[in-house]
Every structure is written in structure tokens, then in C-alpha cells.
Enzyme design. Sequence first.
Site, PDB file in Angstrom:
ATOM      1  N   VAL A  14      38.529  47.328  33.482  1.00 23.17           N
ATOM      2  CA  VAL A  14      38.281  46.706  34.663  1.00 23.17           C
ATOM      3  C   VAL A  14      39.614  46.904  35.812  1.00 23.17           C
ATOM      4  O   VAL A  14      39.803  47.416  36.797  1.00 23.17           O
ATOM      5  CB  VAL A  14      38.154  45.197  34.650  1.00 23.17           C
ATOM      6  CG1 VAL A  14      38.171  44.519  36.088  1.00 23.17           C
ATOM      7  CG2 VAL A  14      37.012  44.806  33.832  1.00 23.17           C
ATOM      8  N   VAL A  33      42.044  42.718  55.982  1.00 12.23           N
ATOM      9  CA  VAL A  33      42.966  41.456  55.559  1.00 12.23           C
ATOM     10  C   VAL A  33      43.819  41.443  56.934  1.00 12.23           C
ATOM     11  O   VAL A  33      44.184  40.127  56.970  1.00 12.23           O
ATOM     12  CB  VAL A  33      43.813  41.831  54.365  1.00 12.23           C
ATOM     13  CG1 VAL A  33      45.035  41.218  54.322  1.00 12.23           C
ATOM     14  CG2 VAL A  33      42.915  42.111  53.313  1.00 12.23           C
ATOM     15  N   GLU A 127      35.877  35.024  40.199  1.00  8.93           N
ATOM     16  CA  GLU A 127      34.505  35.344  40.451  1.00  8.93           C
ATOM     17  C   GLU A 127      33.951  36.336  39.406  1.00  8.93           C
ATOM     18  O   GLU A 127      32.804  36.203  39.103  1.00  8.93           O
ATOM     19  CB  GLU A 127      34.381  36.164  41.919  1.00  8.93           C
ATOM     20  CG  GLU A 127      32.980  36.450  42.102  1.00  8.93           C
ATOM     21  CD  GLU A 127      31.928  35.537  42.361  1.00  8.93           C
ATOM     22  OE1 GLU A 127      32.047  34.577  43.149  1.00  8.93           O
ATOM     23  OE2 GLU A 127      31.173  35.293  41.180  1.00  8.93           O
ATOM     24  N   GLY A 132      30.096  39.227  36.100  1.00  8.70           N
ATOM     25  CA  GLY A 132      30.644  40.241  36.462  1.00  8.70           C
ATOM     26  C   GLY A 132      30.600  40.374  37.899  1.00  8.70           C
ATOM     27  O   GLY A 132      31.292  39.540  38.989  1.00  8.70           O
ATOM     28  N   LYS A 203      31.385  30.939  29.826  1.00  7.93           N
ATOM     29  CA  LYS A 203      30.957  30.989  31.105  1.00  7.93           C
ATOM     30  C   LYS A 203      30.196  29.683  31.423  1.00  7.93           C
ATOM     31  O   LYS A 203      30.128  29.470  32.758  1.00  7.93           O
ATOM     32  CB  LYS A 203      29.921  32.268  31.103  1.00  7.93           C
ATOM     33  CG  LYS A 203      30.837  33.575  31.059  1.00  7.93           C
ATOM     34  CD  LYS A 203      29.831  34.882  30.807  1.00  7.93           C
ATOM     35  CE  LYS A 203      30.778  36.110  30.833  1.00  7.93           C
ATOM     36  NZ  LYS A 203      30.040  37.333  30.316  1.00  7.93           N
ATOM     37  N   GLY A 305      31.038  45.959  33.085  1.00 13.29           N
ATOM     38  CA  GLY A 305      31.338  47.212  33.542  1.00 13.29           C
ATOM     39  C   GLY A 305      32.640  47.178  34.442  1.00 13.29           C
ATOM     40  O   GLY A 305      32.749  46.382  35.505  1.00 13.29           O
TER      41      GLY A 305
HETATM   42  N1  LIG Z   1      34.893  44.811  30.813  1.00 11.38           N
HETATM   43  C1  LIG Z   1      33.938  44.055  31.621  1.00 11.38           C
HETATM   44  O1  LIG Z   1      32.795  44.386  31.756  1.00 11.38           O
HETATM   45  C2  LIG Z   1      34.459  42.598  31.957  1.00 11.38           C
HETATM   46  C3  LIG Z   1      33.658  41.739  32.690  1.00 11.38           C
HETATM   47  C4  LIG Z   1      33.838  40.638  33.082  1.00 11.38           C
HETATM   48  C5  LIG Z   1      35.221  40.079  32.879  1.00 11.38           C
HETATM   49  N2  LIG Z   1      35.860  41.011  31.983  1.00 11.38           N
HETATM   50  C6  LIG Z   1      37.076  40.155  31.734  1.00 11.38           C
HETATM   51  O2  LIG Z   1      38.168  41.185  32.349  1.00 11.38           O
HETATM   52  C7  LIG Z   1      39.370  41.055  31.390  1.00 11.38           C
HETATM   53  C8  LIG Z   1      39.841  42.570  31.050  1.00 11.38           C
HETATM   54  O3  LIG Z   1      38.810  43.131  30.475  1.00 11.38           O
HETATM   55  P1  LIG Z   1      38.659  44.803  30.220  1.00 11.38           P
HETATM   56  O4  LIG Z   1      37.249  45.149  29.830  1.00 11.38           O
HETATM   57  O5  LIG Z   1      39.416  45.344  31.249  1.00 11.38           O
HETATM   58  O6  LIG Z   1      39.752  44.705  28.853  1.00 11.38           O
HETATM   59  P2  LIG Z   1      40.500  46.092  28.541  1.00 11.38           P
HETATM   60  O7  LIG Z   1      40.692  45.871  26.835  1.00 11.38           O
HETATM   61  O8  LIG Z   1      40.010  47.388  28.844  1.00 11.38           O
HETATM   62  O9  LIG Z   1      41.865  45.959  29.328  1.00 11.38           O
HETATM   63  C9  LIG Z   1      42.829  45.129  28.936  1.00 11.38           C
HETATM   64  C10 LIG Z   1      44.236  45.897  29.030  1.00 11.38           C
HETATM   65  O10 LIG Z   1      45.297  44.881  29.102  1.00 11.38           O
HETATM   66  C11 LIG Z   1      46.224  45.247  28.556  1.00 11.38           C
HETATM   67  N3  LIG Z   1      47.251  44.434  27.879  1.00 11.38           N
HETATM   68  C12 LIG Z   1      46.980  43.364  27.171  1.00 11.38           C
HETATM   69  N4  LIG Z   1      47.783  42.786  26.826  1.00 11.38           N
HETATM   70  C13 LIG Z   1      48.995  42.920  27.718  1.00 11.38           C
HETATM   71  C14 LIG Z   1      50.296  42.567  28.069  1.00 11.38           C
HETATM   72  N5  LIG Z   1      50.801  41.494  27.394  1.00 11.38           N
HETATM   73  N6  LIG Z   1      50.842  43.111  28.659  1.00 11.38           N
HETATM   74  C15 LIG Z   1      50.435  44.147  29.623  1.00 11.38           C
HETATM   75  N7  LIG Z   1      49.276  44.733  29.239  1.00 11.38           N
HETATM   76  C16 LIG Z   1      48.153  44.027  28.366  1.00 11.38           C
HETATM   77  C17 LIG Z   1      45.624  46.197  27.381  1.00 11.38           C
HETATM   78  O11 LIG Z   1      46.436  47.149  26.715  1.00 11.38           O
HETATM   79  C18 LIG Z   1      44.315  46.711  27.844  1.00 11.38           C
HETATM   80  O12 LIG Z   1      44.665  48.277  28.667  1.00 11.38           O
HETATM   81  C19 LIG Z   1      39.097  40.282  30.238  1.00 11.38           C
HETATM   82  O13 LIG Z   1      39.525  38.996  30.392  1.00 11.38           O
HETATM   83  C20 LIG Z   1      37.407  40.281  30.281  1.00 11.38           C
HETATM   84  O14 LIG Z   1      36.903  39.272  29.587  1.00 11.38           O
HETATM   85  C21 LIG Z   1      35.715  42.142  31.671  1.00 11.38           C
HETATM   86  N1  LIG Z   2      30.677  41.175  26.769  1.00 11.12           N
HETATM   87  C1  LIG Z   2      30.228  40.529  27.960  1.00 11.12           C
HETATM   88  C2  LIG Z   2      30.907  41.138  29.103  1.00 11.12           C
HETATM   89  C3  LIG Z   2      31.013  40.723  30.490  1.00 11.12           C
HETATM   90  O1  LIG Z   2      31.848  39.408  30.564  1.00 11.12           O
HETATM   91  C4  LIG Z   2      28.902  41.000  28.149  1.00 11.12           C
HETATM   92  O2  LIG Z   2      28.230  41.501  27.474  1.00 11.12           O
HETATM   93  O3  LIG Z   2      28.237  40.546  29.106  1.00 11.12           O
HETATM   94 NA    NA Z   3      30.482  37.025  39.333  1.00 10.30          NA
END
Ligand SMILES: NC(=O)c1ccc[n+]([C@@H]2O[C@H](COP(=O)([O-])OP(=O)(O)OC[C@H]3O[C@@H](n4cnc5c(N)ncnc54)[C@H](O)[C@@H]3O)[C@@H](O)[C@H]2O)c1
Ligand SMILES: N[C@@H](CCO)C(=O)O
Ligand code: NA
Length: 432
Positions: A14, A33, A127, A132, A203, A305
Amino acid sequence: MDAVRVALLGCGVVGSEVARLLTEHAGELAQRVGAPVQLAGVAVRNPDAPRNFAVDPGLITTDAQELVKRADVVVELMGGIEPARTLILDAMASGASVVTANKALLGQDGPRLYAAAAEQGVDLYYEASVAGGIPLLRPLRESLAGDRINRVLGIVNGTTNYVLDQMHRTGAEFDAAVASAQALGYAEADPTADVEGFDAASKAAILASLAFHTRVSVDDVYREGITGVTASTVASAKAMGAVIKLLAICERVTAADGTERVSVRVHPALLPESHPLAGVRDAFNAVFVEADAAGELMFYGQGAGGAPTASAVLGDVITAARNRVAGSLGPGESAYAQLPVRPMGEVVTRYHVSLDVEDRPGVLAQVSTVFAQNEVSIETVRQQQLPDGEGAELVIVTHAATDAALAATVAALGGLSAVSAVSGVTRVEGEH
Ligand SMILES: NC(=O)c1ccc[n+]([C@@H]2O[C@H](COP(=O)([O-])OP(=O)(O)OC[C@H]3O[C@@H](n4cnc5c(N)ncnc54)[C@H](O)[C@@H]3O)[C@@H](O)[C@H]2O)c1
Ligand SMILES: N[C@@H](CCO)C(=O)O
Ligand code: NA
């Protein structure tokens, strides 16, 4: 204001999309903005790790603590509880507004973060944490602020929806459907958080807190995952014109004396094919909201995603940045209602129960007596022969009963010598 400085914590799936959008759309975002929105730094764990977007190396830092002190808006996309929580609290303490997608942290410790934002006079937006890319939390908090929400029923986990949809469409068993979700990159190597319902429970806590102006934590949420859903139960649901979905259900429940409570639960449930949520396929998310004046609303789209989630994060960043430029604050969280959470045993639903039984006279009578003794009324019974002369399977759908009555029924059924297994118990939703 010269520029709104944005600090990004984490640059994974993300975070890298957020960095891309902030960089590539900088001109337009500044117009929206009223001041430039400037990426002030990106905190990462490993500066040499490959990334989906080539962030200016001059912006990369491993010192997140230092970075949050020189930002107007801090975007936390690292995930996990610590150090995310401490960094968010530190950011607020130094006067920054915060945007996060971290449902695990909000589900566990949301009230502490909401209170800290209010104390420090900063915005906290999230949000992306539920469904997502679907605009859902802002509609609940702002568009429906004048209405009264009675029920939120959602498919809020894409991985489990994909698994259940595969089972429904192809007849696959659970393990094969999970393997297919992993091959497509939906499910993680360790799929526990999704398939055991932990992600959906976080959630649900976030949704219930917003919808009912009440503090609901993940510990208040009844949770059951989809690991017990078998191909046989899916086939039986299909034969009844139903699908099985993992639902997050948040309800306002009014007792006869007028007192109100909330019920918040996550579990698999049979839904009639005619229900708006039944047609939600693949890894899509959808949330069905019932409000007094607005009636029934449906929110649908991609719940995960990099790009869809980044869309929601950017929306929050822009809102927080506009507030900075205007010198104002967005609406905070309110928990004035403080409704108690109803225990799961008192929750009333219908049930689909599958039993493996001996096929001889009197068995059906014994089984129905157990239901009657526990005051669970039977709506339909269907019997089919098991292969190889191993007896029969009984599929019983009940009328509405409490969870406690159903649990007592299942325990008593297990004690009948004619019952070899209670092979499935699934709640039935969507019809009252
Ligand atoms: N991927 C999705 O579709 C999705 C959807 C909704 C919410 N989220 C939320 O978004 C957040 C990020 O998800 P993501 O999929 O991008 O995860 P990800 O694992 O791809 O990315 C997380 C990144 O943070 C870095 N990180 C972790 N600890 C760190 C620290 N102490 N200092 C600096 N960097 C650090 C990791 O190295 C990694 O690159 C999570 O809270 C997840 O639940 C993700
Ligand atoms: N693991 C979660 C990612 C989004 O929060 C899902 O499958 O919907
Ligand atoms: Na949302």
C-alpha cells in the site's frame, strides 16, 4: 501555508502506491488542497529492499521516530501493533494528523488513539482500514451523521470471500480453495488472520464503534472463521438456494423494555441467493447498511490491493491536508451512546445443522425430541443416504432460536448413540 508535509511510515504494497500517487499527481493534489502536498520522507525497515515505486532515495530513512516530528500528516502503513502505535501517538503529540490503514491496531486499541487525537487537536482518519478502497467509514461518520443506523452487515474480508466463492462455484473442499487463493496472491502463506476471522473481527469492531457511537474492541466481537465450512455444507446450502458468506454483523438490539445493546459478530452464514450480499463474488467486499431514514444502502468494491487501498489512504491524506490549510479539524469519534454488548448466547438466529445418523426406525423421532426439549423449533428436515451404506445425513434448518439453546441442542445430539457426528452447524441470515 507553504506546503503540507507528509511522512510515510512503511513502503510495502500500500505504501508504495501511496508514494506513487502523491508523486505522480502532485500538481492536481496541490490544486485540490490549496497548498503543495509534499512527501517529506519515507520510513522503511530496509532501504535496499525492492519497491513497486522508485521513491527518491533522498527521502528514504530508517529513523521513523525522527521523521514523524517533521511532518504535518503522518501516514502509517507498516501494520502490526508496535511500533505503529507508539509512532502514531508520538506523531499526534508533536501536532501531526494521522492517516492509517491499520485495522489490527484500531480494532485492539482504537479508543486510545481516538482519545489521543481529540486531546492533541489533530485528525485521525482510517478509511482504508475497513473494506479497502470502498468509501464506507466517511459515509457512516459524516453522510449518515443525522440518521440512525440499525444494522451493518458486511463481507469485509476478500480472501475468505474468494475461498467460499470458489467452494460454491466448483464444489472444491476448503483446503483446495485456500491453495487457489494463495496461488493468486489473495491469501498469505499463513492464512490464519483471514480464515479464522481475526481480520474481519477487527473491521467489525471499527464499524460497530462508528455506527453505534460506542466503544467496541475486537475482544467484544464474537468470532468464528471458515475453516469448518465443508464442501458438503456448501452443496447443501446451494441445494436450498443459498450461499455461504463470512459476515461481519453489527446490530442495534432493542429489548422489550426499550433498553438498547449492540451485537457484534463474525461467522459464516447461509444467505439466500436473493440477498444483495449473496452475489458478491471473488475477492470483492460489500457492506449492507440499514438506517432509519435512508433505508437500505449497499457499498461495493475492492476491499484490498495496493491501488484501491491507496485510493482510500489518499482521500484521507487530502482531507487532513485541507483541514491543515483551513486551520480546522474534521469530526472526531464519538462514543456518547456507550451501549453494552449483548452476549453471544442471547443472539437469535436460524441454524442449518448437518448430522450423520444411523438409518433405522425411530432415529428422526429421537433427533427431533432433542430439538424440542431445548425449545428449538425445526423448520425443514432433509435426509440423504451417505455413500457405502454408512447411514444417512440429516440436514435440519431451524426457526429462530438463541445461540445458547442451539449449543445445548448440539451437545445433546452428540450424546445420542444413533448420531455418529454433528458434521456442521451454520447460522442462517438474511430472512427474519
Ligand atoms: N494490502 C492490502 O490490500 C491492505 C488493505 C487494507 C489495509 N491494509 C493495511 O495496510 C497496512 C500495510 O499493508 P501492506 O499490505 O502494505 O503491508 P506490507 O507488508 O506490504 O508493507 C508494510 C511495510 O512496512 C514496513 N515496516 C514494517 N515495520 C516497519 C518499521 N518498524 N519501520 C519501517 N518500516 C516498517 C515493512 O518492511 C513493509 O515494507 C497494514 O496495516 C494492512 O493491514 C492493507
Ligand atoms: N486480508 C484482507 C486484506 C484487506 O484488509 C482481505 O483479504 O480482505
Ligand atoms: Na474503506
